[in-house]
Design an enzyme around this catalytic site. Structure first.
Site, PDB file in Angstrom:
ATOM      1  N   GLN A 270      30.409  60.187  46.637  1.00  0.00           N
ATOM      2  CA  GLN A 270      31.852  60.355  46.410  1.00  0.00           C
ATOM      3  C   GLN A 270      32.318  61.594  47.180  1.00  0.00           C
ATOM      4  OE1 GLN A 270      33.686  58.183  45.008  1.00  0.00           O
ATOM      5  NE2 GLN A 270      32.594  57.147  43.352  1.00  0.00           N
TER       6      GLN A 270
ATOM      7  N   THR B 272      38.820  53.084  48.935  1.00  0.00           N
ATOM      8  CA  THR B 272      38.612  54.463  49.394  1.00  0.00           C
ATOM      9  C   THR B 272      37.619  54.507  50.558  1.00  0.00           C
ATOM     10  OG1 THR B 272      37.064  54.683  47.564  1.00  0.00           O
ATOM     11  CG2 THR B 272      39.213  55.692  47.279  1.00  0.00           C
TER      12      THR B 272
ATOM     13  N   GLY C 170      30.009  56.454  36.599  1.00  0.00           N
ATOM     14  CA  GLY C 170      28.743  55.732  36.647  1.00  0.00           C
ATOM     15  C   GLY C 170      27.582  56.692  36.567  1.00  0.00           C
ATOM     16  N   ARG C 171      27.071  57.082  37.727  1.00  0.00           N
ATOM     17  CA  ARG C 171      25.822  57.849  37.793  1.00  0.00           C
ATOM     18  C   ARG C 171      25.778  59.139  36.980  1.00  0.00           C
ATOM     19  NH1 ARG C 171      26.007  57.022  44.103  1.00  0.00           N
ATOM     20  NH2 ARG C 171      28.192  57.099  43.459  1.00  0.00           N
TER      21      ARG C 171
ATOM     22  N   ASP D 266      35.233  44.138  36.932  1.00  0.00           N
ATOM     23  CA  ASP D 266      35.683  44.657  38.231  1.00  0.00           C
ATOM     24  C   ASP D 266      35.247  43.704  39.342  1.00  0.00           C
ATOM     25  OD1 ASP D 266      36.298  46.285  40.413  1.00  0.00           O
ATOM     26  OD2 ASP D 266      34.637  47.676  40.069  1.00  0.00           O
TER      27      ASP D 266
ATOM     28  N   LYS E 244      37.670  42.313  41.605  1.00  0.00           N
ATOM     29  CA  LYS E 244      38.599  42.495  42.743  1.00  0.00           C
ATOM     30  C   LYS E 244      38.977  41.176  43.420  1.00  0.00           C
ATOM     31  CE  LYS E 244      36.868  47.139  43.940  1.00  0.00           C
ATOM     32  NZ  LYS E 244      35.661  47.247  43.111  1.00  0.00           N
TER      33      LYS E 244
ATOM     34  N   LYS F 118      32.278  49.072  32.432  1.00  0.00           N
ATOM     35  CA  LYS F 118      32.730  48.307  33.598  1.00  0.00           C
ATOM     36  C   LYS F 118      31.573  47.468  34.121  1.00  0.00           C
ATOM     37  CE  LYS F 118      33.386  50.164  37.934  1.00  0.00           C
ATOM     38  NZ  LYS F 118      32.816  49.274  38.948  1.00  0.00           N
TER      39      LYS F 118
ATOM     40  N   THR G  17      44.566  29.772  43.477  1.00  0.00           N
ATOM     41  CA  THR G  17      43.133  29.972  43.206  1.00  0.00           C
ATOM     42  C   THR G  17      42.927  31.174  42.294  1.00  0.00           C
ATOM     43  OG1 THR G  17      42.606  28.993  45.334  1.00  0.00           O
ATOM     44  CG2 THR G  17      40.890  30.347  44.336  1.00  0.00           C
TER      45      THR G  17
ATOM     46  N   ARG H  44      33.295  63.714  38.402  1.00  0.00           N
ATOM     47  CA  ARG H  44      31.995  64.389  38.290  1.00  0.00           C
ATOM     48  C   ARG H  44      32.107  65.594  37.361  1.00  0.00           C
ATOM     49  NH1 ARG H  44      30.604  60.317  39.910  1.00  0.00           N
ATOM     50  NH2 ARG H  44      29.415  59.773  41.760  1.00  0.00           N
TER      51      ARG H  44
ATOM     52  N   ASP I 234      42.698  35.972  46.905  1.00  0.00           N
ATOM     53  CA  ASP I 234      42.673  34.613  47.460  1.00  0.00           C
ATOM     54  C   ASP I 234      44.105  34.088  47.384  1.00  0.00           C
ATOM     55  OD1 ASP I 234      41.852  31.984  48.266  1.00  0.00           O
ATOM     56  OD2 ASP I 234      39.879  32.361  47.394  1.00  0.00           O
TER      57      ASP I 234
END
Ligand code: C5P
Length: 234
Positions: free
Chosen positions: A192, A121, A212-213, A61, A63, A34, A70, A183, A66
């Site tokens: 999170q 979130t 991610g992490r 990603d 998001k 991502k 557009t 996780r 508009d």
């Protein structure tokens, strides 16, 4: 439906990103990744092309939100980057979502998956009511946005793994759920709040988990990625 682990490449530069991807042995698996606003705004479309050329599938990603025209034109540009998944805010309305789909569809009829963000979130019940002036409870708002996305022809939503089963129940088993907030058991949740393990996420109907992490910060990210895949895909 395809199920997979998506690694969030939350790095500030091309160099750091490629250094991370170089840890995956050549000729072996090419993780779905991502690319978010941080990396895209820092490096632009060239980093997307470069990562794609290395053989990765890409969830871009950004998001979008508009007016329909557009978003349609911007989606046509993103589709030309040959990414595999893009997203927008369902709050832009069904007209915007339908326009986005039109823009995304390539002349040969193919297109990336189009996923909607419902309520972020980070928006809590108080902000929903007092700032956005939405009196409907959060869970109903999220499900209603998800249904609008499904009715507009989108492929799925980004949601918490805890909401995935309910989204499937309301929008159909084929409507896909892309879920961050995953996780490893006993791992650091970081910022999170409500998390699930890859195995629980699979049981709860998640199609794609975004991690991610727990992978990027692990001293052995390849091993962490393989663990995520084996726990999620079983
Ligand atoms: O490091 P971590 O596993 O928390 O990364 C999760 C990724 O998913 C980040 O890129 C984050 O911006 C994204 N995300 C999220 N929660 C949402 C939507 C996106 O964590 N509701």
């Amino acid at each position: 439906m395809a199920k997979d682990v998506i690694i969030a490449l939350d790095f500030p530069t091309r160099e750091e990103t490629l250094r991370f991807l170089d840890r995956f042995p050549a000729g072996e698996e090419k993780p779905f990744v991502k690319i978010g606003m941080e990396l895209y705004y820092a490096e632009g479309p060239s980093v997307v092309r470069e990562i794609k050329a290395r053989g990765h599938r890409i969830f871009l990603d950004l998001k979008l939100h508009d007016i329909p025209n557009t978003v349609k034109r911007a989606m046509a540009v993103l589709s030309g980057l040959d990414v595999d998944m893009v997203n927008l805010h369902a709050a832009g309305t069904s007209a915007m979502m339908r326009a986005a789909l039109e823009g995304l569809t390539r002349p040969d009829g193919t297109r990336p998956l189009l996923i909607a963000v419902t309520q972020l979130t980070s928006t809590d019940a108080e902000a929903l009511k007092n700032e956005l002036l939405i009196d409907t409870p959060m869970a109903e708002t999220v499900l209603s946005y998800a249904r609008n996305a499904a009715a507009s022809g989108l492929d799925g939503v980004v949601c918490s793994p805890l909401e995935a089963a309910l989204v499937k129940e309301r929008c159909g088993a084929g409507f896909c759920t892309v879920t961050p907030g995953v996780r490893f058991a006993g791992g650091d949740a970081g910022d999170q709040k409500r998390v699930m393990t890859p195995e629980q996420a699979a049981k709860n109907g998640c199609d794609y988990i975004v991690m991610g992490r727990p992978i990027t910060k692990d001293p052995d990210p390849v091993e962490a990625y393989r663990r995520a895949v084996s726990e999620f895909l079983g």
